[in-house]
Design a protein around this motif. Structure first.
Motif, PDB file in Angstrom:
ATOM      1  N   PRO A 157      -8.103   2.938  -7.575  1.00 30.33           N
ATOM      2  CA  PRO A 157      -6.923   3.408  -6.475  1.00 30.33           C
ATOM      3  C   PRO A 157      -6.310   2.401  -5.705  1.00 30.33           C
ATOM      4  O   PRO A 157      -7.076   1.161  -5.585  1.00 30.33           O
ATOM      5  N   PRO A 158      -5.246   2.426  -5.130  1.00 30.42           N
ATOM      6  CA  PRO A 158      -4.563   1.516  -4.544  1.00 30.42           C
ATOM      7  C   PRO A 158      -5.260   1.314  -3.022  1.00 30.42           C
ATOM      8  O   PRO A 158      -5.754   2.339  -2.456  1.00 30.42           O
ATOM      9  N   VAL A 159      -5.313   0.103  -2.366  1.00 31.30           N
ATOM     10  CA  VAL A 159      -5.911   0.170  -1.109  1.00 31.30           C
ATOM     11  C   VAL A 159      -4.957   0.519  -0.203  1.00 31.30           C
ATOM     12  O   VAL A 159      -3.748   0.770  -0.351  1.00 31.30           O
ATOM     13  N   PRO A 160      -5.416   1.062   0.973  1.00 35.17           N
ATOM     14  CA  PRO A 160      -4.508   1.655   2.256  1.00 35.17           C
ATOM     15  C   PRO A 160      -3.600   0.454   2.330  1.00 35.17           C
ATOM     16  O   PRO A 160      -3.717  -0.517   2.487  1.00 35.17           O
ATOM     17  N   ALA A 161      -2.190   1.084   2.870  1.00 31.43           N
ATOM     18  CA  ALA A 161      -0.988   0.117   3.291  1.00 31.43           C
ATOM     19  C   ALA A 161      -1.335  -0.152   4.692  1.00 31.43           C
ATOM     20  O   ALA A 161      -1.200   1.191   5.367  1.00 31.43           O
TER      21      ALA A 161
ATOM     22  N   ALA B 205      14.954  -0.170   7.358  1.00 29.32           N
ATOM     23  CA  ALA B 205      14.453   0.395   6.338  1.00 29.32           C
ATOM     24  C   ALA B 205      12.905   0.298   6.754  1.00 29.32           C
ATOM     25  O   ALA B 205      12.412  -0.208   7.475  1.00 29.32           O
ATOM     26  N   ARG B 206      12.418   1.049   5.463  1.00 31.69           N
ATOM     27  CA  ARG B 206      10.786   0.990   5.718  1.00 31.69           C
ATOM     28  C   ARG B 206      10.301   0.912   4.222  1.00 31.69           C
ATOM     29  O   ARG B 206      10.871   1.579   3.182  1.00 31.69           O
ATOM     30  N   TRP B 207       9.693  -0.113   3.804  1.00 31.59           N
ATOM     31  CA  TRP B 207       9.023  -0.504   2.474  1.00 31.59           C
ATOM     32  C   TRP B 207       7.558  -0.442   2.467  1.00 31.59           C
ATOM     33  O   TRP B 207       6.843  -0.810   3.455  1.00 31.59           O
ATOM     34  N   ILE B 208       7.011  -0.100   1.423  1.00 35.18           N
ATOM     35  CA  ILE B 208       5.498   0.072   1.222  1.00 35.18           C
ATOM     36  C   ILE B 208       5.333  -0.889  -0.262  1.00 35.18           C
ATOM     37  O   ILE B 208       5.988  -0.804  -1.194  1.00 35.18           O
ATOM     38  N   THR B 209       4.192  -2.022   0.116  1.00 35.31           N
ATOM     39  CA  THR B 209       3.784  -2.838  -1.131  1.00 35.31           C
ATOM     40  C   THR B 209       3.340  -1.922  -2.264  1.00 35.31           C
ATOM     41  O   THR B 209       2.721  -1.028  -2.257  1.00 35.31           O
ATOM     42  N   PRO B 210       3.701  -2.392  -3.556  1.00 36.67           N
ATOM     43  CA  PRO B 210       3.471  -1.547  -4.859  1.00 36.67           C
ATOM     44  C   PRO B 210       1.963  -1.502  -4.928  1.00 36.67           C
ATOM     45  O   PRO B 210       1.131  -2.227  -4.181  1.00 36.67           O
ATOM     46  N   ASP B 211       1.418  -0.206  -5.469  1.00 36.85           N
ATOM     47  CA  ASP B 211       0.280  -0.014  -5.695  1.00 36.85           C
ATOM     48  C   ASP B 211      -0.915  -1.136  -6.198  1.00 36.85           C
ATOM     49  O   ASP B 211      -2.134  -1.179  -5.587  1.00 36.85           O
ATOM     50  N   PHE B 212      -0.416  -1.906  -7.106  1.00 35.82           N
ATOM     51  CA  PHE B 212      -1.165  -3.050  -7.519  1.00 35.82           C
ATOM     52  C   PHE B 212      -1.744  -4.090  -6.768  1.00 35.82           C
ATOM     53  O   PHE B 212      -2.583  -4.771  -7.229  1.00 35.82           O
ATOM     54  N   GLU B 213      -1.038  -4.352  -5.575  1.00 36.33           N
ATOM     55  CA  GLU B 213      -1.467  -5.405  -4.890  1.00 36.33           C
ATOM     56  C   GLU B 213      -2.718  -5.202  -3.857  1.00 36.33           C
ATOM     57  O   GLU B 213      -2.619  -4.240  -3.547  1.00 36.33           O
ATOM     58  N   PRO B 214      -3.594  -6.328  -3.786  1.00 36.87           N
ATOM     59  CA  PRO B 214      -4.779  -6.249  -3.191  1.00 36.87           C
ATOM     60  C   PRO B 214      -4.516  -6.128  -1.675  1.00 36.87           C
ATOM     61  O   PRO B 214      -5.504  -5.669  -0.787  1.00 36.87           O
ATOM     62  N   LYS B 215      -3.502  -6.342  -1.290  1.00 37.01           N
ATOM     63  CA  LYS B 215      -2.961  -6.513   0.176  1.00 37.01           C
ATOM     64  C   LYS B 215      -1.688  -5.828   0.283  1.00 37.01           C
ATOM     65  O   LYS B 215      -0.650  -6.078  -0.070  1.00 37.01           O
ATOM     66  N   ARG B 216      -1.794  -4.679   0.921  1.00 41.43           N
ATOM     67  CA  ARG B 216      -0.622  -3.781   1.102  1.00 41.43           C
ATOM     68  C   ARG B 216      -0.229  -3.413   2.306  1.00 41.43           C
ATOM     69  O   ARG B 216      -1.094  -3.286   3.317  1.00 41.43           O
ATOM     70  N   PHE B 217       1.400  -3.312   2.522  1.00 41.32           N
ATOM     71  CA  PHE B 217       1.616  -3.118   3.828  1.00 41.32           C
ATOM     72  C   PHE B 217       2.782  -1.997   3.889  1.00 41.32           C
ATOM     73  O   PHE B 217       3.765  -2.001   2.979  1.00 41.32           O
ATOM     74  N   ASP B 218       2.782  -1.272   5.010  1.00 39.02           N
ATOM     75  CA  ASP B 218       3.939  -0.216   5.305  1.00 39.02           C
ATOM     76  C   ASP B 218       4.822  -0.887   6.393  1.00 39.02           C
ATOM     77  O   ASP B 218       4.590  -0.824   7.506  1.00 39.02           O
ATOM     78  N   THR B 219       5.658  -1.330   5.832  1.00 38.85           N
ATOM     79  CA  THR B 219       6.523  -2.173   6.680  1.00 38.85           C
ATOM     80  C   THR B 219       7.901  -1.693   7.152  1.00 38.85           C
ATOM     81  O   THR B 219       8.600  -1.415   6.394  1.00 38.85           O
TER      82      THR B 219
END
Length: 257
Positions: free
Chosen positions: A17-21, A157-171
């Motif tokens: 599963p994706p890591v939390p953003a 705007a608000r962007w969330i890093t794609p699920d496959f990235e090991p480091k994810r951000f809700d920016t």
């Protein structure tokens, strides 16, 4: 849009599963230039996340990011509860100060003013202390008799890093105008190049899709007043989450409109 080889490989190998953003904030700093405006960009050092790519000043939310704000509508504009919304706003102002020396704050006795030059030795000492988490922005402003000018941050705007990235951000992306008498400078140690540049001149620079999409949107605004007017109609509460599709053997990233 097609992905670079390394990102394509990560997307192909991802099984979830994706890591939390992690919540984060970034600020598009603008200044007048001729009949239009320039944006402040920096190229992340190779040792940083997304090294070698051009970006705007920003970073993750810190537990200390809990400022008093002028605007009361941040929860609605950012789509999160009050405490979280204020943390995001605080992170935007703090990261901008840490990475550029630009302080969106003003004297308590002069609510319509912003701080003047912030590049003196005493300011640099405080900026470094904030960066090292030895001093919070709230403590810094209280000691100097100032308050955060969060009314100068325009949600975009608000962007969330794609699920496959090991480091994810809700920016959350914000736009801000460079205060008079302040000068942006590279002080964070996290970039190997910084520049004021017109949007047209950013063509060809390596950037992540949200950065490029933001610049494309700003390009539709001819002047800074146009940007301010457009910001009132922007949705920074609904997260945009790019999705990946394997098409004809190629990994394609679909960017929300």
């Amino acid at each position: 849009m097609p992905l670079p080889p390394a990102m394509s490989q990560r997307a192909r190998e991802f099984t979830g599963p994706p890591v939390p953003a992690r919540p984060a904030a970034t600020v598009v700093l603008l200044r007048p230039h001729a009949d239009t405006f320039q944006v402040y960009v920096l190229r992340r050092a190779s040792t940083m996340v997304f090294g070698g790519l051009y970006a705007f000043p920003g970073g993750t939310v810190d537990p200390s990011d809990r400022p008093d704000t002028i605007r009361a509508d941040w929860p609605r504009r950012l789509g999160v509860p009050t405490e979280e919304a204020h943390a995001v706003v605080g992170a935007a102002a703090r990261e901008l100060f840490e990475e550029t020396g630009i302080l969106l704050a003003g004297p308590l006795a002069e609510p319509d003013h912003t701080a003047t030059a912030t590049d003196g030795v005493d300011w640099e000492t405080d900026r470094a202390a904030v960066q090292r988490r030895e001093l919070t922005m709230t403590e810094l402003l209280a000691r100097r008799g100032m308050r955060l000018r969060d009314d100068l941050l325009l949600p975009w705007a608000r962007w969330i890093t794609p699920d496959f990235e090991p480091k994810r951000f809700d920016t959350w992306f914000f736009v801000a105008l460079l205060p008079e008498s302040q000068t942006a400078r590279d002080v964070s140690g996290e970039a190997d190049r910084t520049a004021w540049i017109t949007i047209e001149d950013t063509a060809g620079l390596p950037m992540l899709p949200p950065t490029r999409r933001t610049l494309d949107q700003l390009a539709a605004c001819n002047t800074i007043p146009d940007v301010v007017a457009a910001s009132a109609h922007r949705d920074a509460a609904t997260p945009l989450n790019p999705r990946v599709e394997v098409k004809d053997g190629q990994v394609v990233l679909h960017i929300p409109s």
